[in-house]
Design a protein around this motif. Structure first.
Motif, PDB file in Angstrom:
ATOM      1  N   THR A 238       0.331  -1.366  -0.043  1.00 48.05           N
ATOM      2  CA  THR A 238      -0.222   0.061   0.077  1.00 48.05           C
ATOM      3  C   THR A 238       0.418   1.361  -0.039  1.00 48.05           C
ATOM      4  OG1 THR A 238      -1.597  -1.113   1.163  1.00 48.05           O
ATOM      5  CG2 THR A 238      -1.936   1.383   1.456  1.00 48.05           C
ATOM      6  N   ILE A 239       2.020   0.821   1.260  1.00 45.70           N
ATOM      7  CA  ILE A 239       2.796   2.305   0.449  1.00 45.70           C
ATOM      8  C   ILE A 239       3.221   2.472  -0.706  1.00 45.70           C
ATOM      9  CG2 ILE A 239       5.769   3.230   2.339  1.00 45.70           C
ATOM     10  CD1 ILE A 239       4.369   1.353   4.186  1.00 45.70           C
ATOM     11  N   TYR A 240       3.558   1.258  -1.186  1.00 46.48           N
ATOM     12  CA  TYR A 240       4.751   1.420  -2.737  1.00 46.48           C
ATOM     13  C   TYR A 240       3.274   2.375  -3.198  1.00 46.48           C
ATOM     14  CZ  TYR A 240       7.114  -0.219  -6.289  1.00 46.48           C
ATOM     15  OH  TYR A 240       7.634  -0.063  -7.474  1.00 46.48           O
ATOM     16  N   ALA A 241       2.744   1.539  -3.461  1.00 43.14           N
ATOM     17  CA  ALA A 241       0.929   1.834  -4.252  1.00 43.14           C
ATOM     18  C   ALA A 241       1.438   3.041  -4.323  1.00 43.14           C
ATOM     19  CB  ALA A 241       0.018   1.025  -4.628  1.00 43.14           C
ATOM     20  N   ASN A 242       1.179   3.873  -3.781  1.00 44.40           N
ATOM     21  CA  ASN A 242       0.537   4.890  -2.881  1.00 44.40           C
ATOM     22  C   ASN A 242       1.514   6.017  -3.445  1.00 44.40           C
ATOM     23  OD1 ASN A 242      -1.798   4.643  -2.303  1.00 44.40           O
ATOM     24  ND2 ASN A 242      -1.732   4.665   0.210  1.00 44.40           N
ATOM     25  N   ARG A 243       2.759   5.985  -2.749  1.00 42.12           N
ATOM     26  CA  ARG A 243       3.896   6.836  -3.767  1.00 42.12           C
ATOM     27  C   ARG A 243       4.526   6.918  -4.980  1.00 42.12           C
ATOM     28  NH1 ARG A 243       8.435   9.325  -0.601  1.00 42.12           N
ATOM     29  NH2 ARG A 243       8.739  10.808  -1.635  1.00 42.12           N
ATOM     30  N   LEU A 244       4.103   5.799  -5.062  1.00 42.44           N
ATOM     31  CA  LEU A 244       4.594   5.848  -6.587  1.00 42.44           C
ATOM     32  C   LEU A 244       3.138   6.089  -7.403  1.00 42.44           C
ATOM     33  CD1 LEU A 244       6.123   4.147  -8.968  1.00 42.44           C
ATOM     34  CD2 LEU A 244       4.175   2.933  -9.212  1.00 42.44           C
ATOM     35  N   THR A 245       1.660   6.253  -7.052  1.00 43.49           N
ATOM     36  CA  THR A 245       0.696   6.913  -7.732  1.00 43.49           C
ATOM     37  C   THR A 245       0.890   8.621  -7.691  1.00 43.49           C
ATOM     38  OG1 THR A 245      -0.901   5.448  -7.501  1.00 43.49           O
ATOM     39  CG2 THR A 245      -1.819   7.063  -7.891  1.00 43.49           C
ATOM     40  N   ASP A 246       1.583   8.529  -6.528  1.00 45.80           N
ATOM     41  CA  ASP A 246       1.388  10.528  -5.829  1.00 45.80           C
ATOM     42  C   ASP A 246       2.983  10.685  -7.088  1.00 45.80           C
ATOM     43  OD1 ASP A 246      -0.976  10.167  -4.056  1.00 45.80           O
ATOM     44  OD2 ASP A 246       0.506   9.371  -2.310  1.00 45.80           O
ATOM     45  N   THR A 247       3.787  10.421  -6.620  1.00 47.34           N
ATOM     46  CA  THR A 247       4.798  10.992  -7.743  1.00 47.34           C
ATOM     47  C   THR A 247       4.463  11.037  -8.951  1.00 47.34           C
ATOM     48  OG1 THR A 247       5.780   9.801  -6.054  1.00 47.34           O
ATOM     49  CG2 THR A 247       7.549  11.537  -7.758  1.00 47.34           C
ATOM     50  N   VAL A 248       3.667  10.166  -9.877  1.00 43.14           N
ATOM     51  CA  VAL A 248       3.920  10.120 -11.227  1.00 43.14           C
ATOM     52  C   VAL A 248       2.433  11.455 -11.465  1.00 43.14           C
ATOM     53  CG1 VAL A 248       2.187   9.376 -13.352  1.00 43.14           C
ATOM     54  CG2 VAL A 248       3.926   7.777 -11.879  1.00 43.14           C
ATOM     55  N   LYS A 249       1.314  11.622 -10.581  1.00 42.70           N
ATOM     56  CA  LYS A 249       0.767  12.200 -10.714  1.00 42.70           C
ATOM     57  C   LYS A 249       0.872  14.100 -10.596  1.00 42.70           C
ATOM     58  CE  LYS A 249      -4.324  10.361  -8.834  1.00 42.70           C
ATOM     59  NZ  LYS A 249      -5.200  10.073  -7.699  1.00 42.70           N
ATOM     60  N   ALA A 250       2.245  14.366  -9.632  1.00 38.95           N
ATOM     61  CA  ALA A 250       2.677  15.531  -8.904  1.00 38.95           C
ATOM     62  C   ALA A 250       3.290  15.631 -10.591  1.00 38.95           C
ATOM     63  CB  ALA A 250       3.358  15.691  -8.067  1.00 38.95           C
ATOM     64  N   ALA A 251       3.645  14.896 -11.471  1.00 45.75           N
ATOM     65  CA  ALA A 251       4.512  15.025 -12.704  1.00 45.75           C
ATOM     66  C   ALA A 251       4.035  15.486 -13.863  1.00 45.75           C
ATOM     67  CB  ALA A 251       4.975  13.992 -12.948  1.00 45.75           C
ATOM     68  N   HIS A 252       2.189  15.386 -13.166  1.00 47.10           N
ATOM     69  CA  HIS A 252       1.677  16.351 -14.259  1.00 47.10           C
ATOM     70  C   HIS A 252       1.571  15.424 -16.112  1.00 47.10           C
ATOM     71  CE1 HIS A 252      -0.124  18.160 -11.328  1.00 47.10           C
ATOM     72  NE2 HIS A 252       1.283  19.491 -11.520  1.00 47.10           N
ATOM     73  N   LEU A 253       1.589  14.492 -15.935  1.00 44.19           N
ATOM     74  CA  LEU A 253       2.488  14.012 -17.324  1.00 44.19           C
ATOM     75  C   LEU A 253       1.031  13.941 -18.012  1.00 44.19           C
ATOM     76  CD1 LEU A 253       4.089  10.440 -16.664  1.00 44.19           C
ATOM     77  CD2 LEU A 253       4.873  12.320 -17.195  1.00 44.19           C
ATOM     78  N   PRO A 254       1.102  13.966 -19.429  1.00 44.12           N
ATOM     79  CA  PRO A 254       0.109  13.895 -20.151  1.00 44.12           C
ATOM     80  C   PRO A 254      -1.060  12.927 -20.371  1.00 44.12           C
ATOM     81  CG  PRO A 254       1.447  14.813 -21.847  1.00 44.12           C
ATOM     82  CD  PRO A 254       2.470  14.051 -20.277  1.00 44.12           C
ATOM     83  N   ALA A 255      -2.410  12.953 -20.239  1.00 44.37           N
ATOM     84  CA  ALA A 255      -3.609  11.682 -19.904  1.00 44.37           C
ATOM     85  C   ALA A 255      -3.540  10.549 -20.539  1.00 44.37           C
ATOM     86  CB  ALA A 255      -4.570  11.987 -19.817  1.00 44.37           C
ATOM     87  N   GLY A 256      -3.228   9.751 -20.322  1.00 42.37           N
ATOM     88  CA  GLY A 256      -2.828   8.428 -20.954  1.00 42.37           C
ATOM     89  C   GLY A 256      -1.332   8.267 -21.088  1.00 42.37           C
TER      90      GLY A 256
ATOM     91  N   ILE B 174       8.543   7.801 -14.112  1.00 39.67           N
ATOM     92  CA  ILE B 174       8.288   6.375 -14.006  1.00 39.67           C
ATOM     93  C   ILE B 174       9.683   6.271 -12.710  1.00 39.67           C
ATOM     94  CG2 ILE B 174       8.048   4.001 -14.484  1.00 39.67           C
ATOM     95  CD1 ILE B 174       5.306   5.828 -14.747  1.00 39.67           C
ATOM     96  N   HIS B 175      11.015   5.842 -12.714  1.00 41.18           N
ATOM     97  CA  HIS B 175      12.089   6.050 -12.431  1.00 41.18           C
ATOM     98  C   HIS B 175      12.036   6.562 -11.135  1.00 41.18           C
ATOM     99  CE1 HIS B 175      15.301   5.108 -16.320  1.00 41.18           C
ATOM    100  NE2 HIS B 175      13.549   4.071 -15.945  1.00 41.18           N
ATOM    101  N   HIS B 176      11.573   8.132 -10.967  1.00 41.53           N
ATOM    102  CA  HIS B 176      11.639   8.313  -9.500  1.00 41.53           C
ATOM    103  C   HIS B 176      10.400   8.166  -8.916  1.00 41.53           C
ATOM    104  CE1 HIS B 176      14.270  11.219 -11.431  1.00 41.53           C
ATOM    105  NE2 HIS B 176      14.621  11.891 -10.698  1.00 41.53           N
ATOM    106  N   ALA B 177       9.906   7.754  -9.437  1.00 40.72           N
ATOM    107  CA  ALA B 177       8.538   6.871  -8.597  1.00 40.72           C
ATOM    108  C   ALA B 177       8.496   5.409  -8.115  1.00 40.72           C
ATOM    109  CB  ALA B 177       6.658   6.617  -9.638  1.00 40.72           C
ATOM    110  N   VAL B 178       9.518   5.031  -8.622  1.00 40.60           N
ATOM    111  CA  VAL B 178       9.686   3.820  -8.138  1.00 40.60           C
ATOM    112  C   VAL B 178      10.141   3.910  -6.881  1.00 40.60           C
ATOM    113  CG1 VAL B 178      10.977   0.972  -8.865  1.00 40.60           C
ATOM    114  CG2 VAL B 178       8.912   2.814 -10.462  1.00 40.60           C
ATOM    115  N   SER B 179      11.422   4.345  -7.083  1.00 38.97           N
ATOM    116  CA  SER B 179      12.847   5.230  -6.832  1.00 38.97           C
ATOM    117  C   SER B 179      12.695   5.638  -5.040  1.00 38.97           C
ATOM    118  CB  SER B 179      13.380   5.680  -6.635  1.00 38.97           C
ATOM    119  OG  SER B 179      14.357   5.689  -7.757  1.00 38.97           O
ATOM    120  N   ASN B 180      11.149   6.471  -4.868  1.00 36.50           N
ATOM    121  CA  ASN B 180      10.274   7.093  -4.089  1.00 36.50           C
ATOM    122  C   ASN B 180       9.161   5.701  -3.490  1.00 36.50           C
ATOM    123  OD1 ASN B 180      11.167   9.671  -4.748  1.00 36.50           O
ATOM    124  ND2 ASN B 180       9.473  10.424  -5.655  1.00 36.50           N
TER     125      ASN B 180
END
Length: 528
Positions: A435-453, A476-482
């Protein structure tokens, strides 16, 4: 209480003045039995690891991707629920007979799983296989406890640590090889010849006192414990993944688990032959190593589960290579376990090792929390070796202390309880860290404001990652590391609890053949 009668045989001479009533056995006799025990332990540890790499192929052939989690959950549930029951049955009716029965059930389940034609059959047969598997590890540890005194048991630690390392590294590699070059059916069939060898060795070489018990099985306690364990495993498996942590399903499972375990404690305090004697926890050392074992399960399963994510998605390793890259952790565990085992056998002292082990384990987790996108494989290997060394101080010592804290008649229960705490710890660890890993991964990706899809975390694989734009790959590399940072930072925090618990260990002298038990140590009751 159970009225037990033990028949004196050539393998079970009457105990007289000996302080440790185990029959004296030659080194050759013990080594022969160890062959069967080692093979059985390899089967128990290898099964889930070897099946994991074949799962995509299995669910594809059986058209059951929607039920993939139940193939794992059914096995885990059956194993966790059966573990304490096998331990108690061994104490009541003889360890050899119950051990052989668990091997036979495991092999039948393996054969039927290999013959599965649909997902429902696979799930059911995996549950049967798990039912037998629950008795394999408990049987190995309790039989070793009955054969070898705690003082002498240390020198066998390295052997079992080597089996753990071999299973952890070789399981995924062997599973991938068999699936690619033969058929996923052989993932299960391979257990049969190995199990047959183990079964033959145990039947021929293992001679233990024959026990006839007149006791009522604690069916109510067994049912309540099974319900409680099942609820906990389902809660940690589904929570935050299939259902939200505040959903009615997870809350309901939590309430059921608490109610069942409270009811279990109530029943165990009143029955003549409890499934799990609560009096064992009055022994401080037994309670301490149960807590430490729980946290070791947290750390070990967390490391094995989440490090490959970092290795494949950040360091670019293949699935096969990520298994090889875990070798420093297993090598550290193996070497330290060998050295510690020899020292314990020579001196009979062990108190310092749980303290050192919990500190080193926590330090390893803290080092791994610093992994980043630019961390070299050499650096990460050193950090993993530190974590493995910490586990090497603890893996076998916790079982050794648990067995040294009880009488021989309770060896099965002590072994199953130690195994159960480690298993439940692993289940909690994977769920919480997941749960900790998935939440941090998702939060990091969302914070990057990548294009939808442009990215989909739920279907992210190393192959798909390589096909994404460079900018997305970097995110993604930074998200996984986080995510890895958060997982191991929390693991380091939890290690503090293990360090604190280990400080309360009394370090009672280990019993040895012909040696008096140390002051305060549990004397093993004569077999008569």
């Amino acid at each position: 209480m159970a009225q037990q009668q033990v028949e004196a045989t050539a393998d079970n001479p009457p105990a007289a003045a000996a302080q440790d009533e185990r029959p004296q056995r030659s080194a050759r006799e013990v080594r022969l039995v160890m062959i069967g025990l080692v093979i059985t332990m390899l089967l128990a540890m290898l099964d889930n690891l070897i099946v994991g790499t074949a799962m995509p192929t299995i669910v594809g052939d059986l058209h059951g991707a929607d039920h993939l989690s139940w193939v794992v959950t059914s096995y885990t549930l059956a194993t966790a629920a059966a573990t304490p029951i096998w331990g108690k049955l061994g104490d009541l009716y003889g360890r050899k007979g119950t051990f052989i029965t668990s091997i036979v059930i495991f092999l039948i389940g393996s054969a039927l799983a290999g013959l599965s034609q649909n997902m429902n059959e696979m799930i059911g047969f995996r549950a049967l296989q798990g039912l037998g598997a629950g008795g394999l590890m408990v049987g190995v540890m309790s039989i070793m406890g009955a054969l070898v005194s705690p003082r002498e048991r240390g020198k066998y630690q390295g052997l079992f640590a080597a089996v753990m390392a071999l299973a952890t590294i070789g399981g995924p590699l062997l599973g991938g090889f068999i699936t690619d070059h033969f058929s996923w059916h052989w993932i299960f069939y391979i257990n049969i010849p190995l199990g047959a060898i183990a079964l033959a060795v145990v039947v021929v070489t293992l001679h233990l006192p024959k026990v006839t018990a007149k006791a009522k099985i604690d069916y109510v306690g067994a049912a309540l414990l099974t319900t409680g364990i099942t609820s906990l495993v389902l809660l940690t498996t589904w929570g935050g993944h299939d259902y939200g942590w505040t959903s009615k399903h997870i809350i309901g499972l939590g309430v059921l688990a608490v109610a069942s375990l409270i009811g279990f404690c109530y029943v165990e305090a009143r029955v003549a032959e409890p499934m799990l004697p609560l009096g064992l926890f009055k022994n401080r050392d037994f309670t301490v190593v149960s807590i430490v074992g729980f946290i070791v399960g947290f750390q070990m399963f967390g490391g094995v589960t989440f490090l490959p994510q970092y290795q494949q998605l950040v360091q670019g390793a293949s699935a096969t290579n990520s298994g090889l890259l875990l070798m420093p952790m297993m090598f550290g565990m193996l070497v330290v376990s060998l050295v510690v085992g020899q020292y314990v056998t020579k001196t009979g002292k062990y108190k310092i090792f749980p303290i050192i082990g919990t500190c080193v384990m926590g330090g390893g987790a803290l080092l791994l929390s610093t992994l980043g996108t630019d961390t070299t494989r050499l650096t990460s290997a050193i950090y993993m070796a530190v974590l493995g060394a910490g586990m090497g101080f603890l893996m076998q010592i916790t079982m050794l202390v648990a067995q040294n804290s009880v009488e021989l008649k309770d060896m099965g229960v002590a072994s199953s309880t130690a195994t159960l705490f480690r298993t439940i710890g692993g289940s909690f660890g994977v769920a919480l860290f997941g749960t900790i890993y998935a939440n941090r991964l998702t939060d990091t990706v969302k914070a990057a404001h990548l294009p939808a899809g442009s990215s989909d975390n739920s279907e992210l694989t190393p192959a798909k990652l390589k096909g994404l734009p460079a900018q997305v790959q970097d995110v993604i590399h930074h998200a996984v590391s986080n995510g890895i940072h958060s997982v191991f930072l929390w693991a380091a925090v939890i290690s503090v609890l293990a360090i604190a618990a280990s400080l309360f260990l009394r370090g009672l002298p280990l019993r040895g053949a012909g040696q008096p038990a140390g002051e305060g140590a549990a004397m093993e009751a004569p077999a008569h």
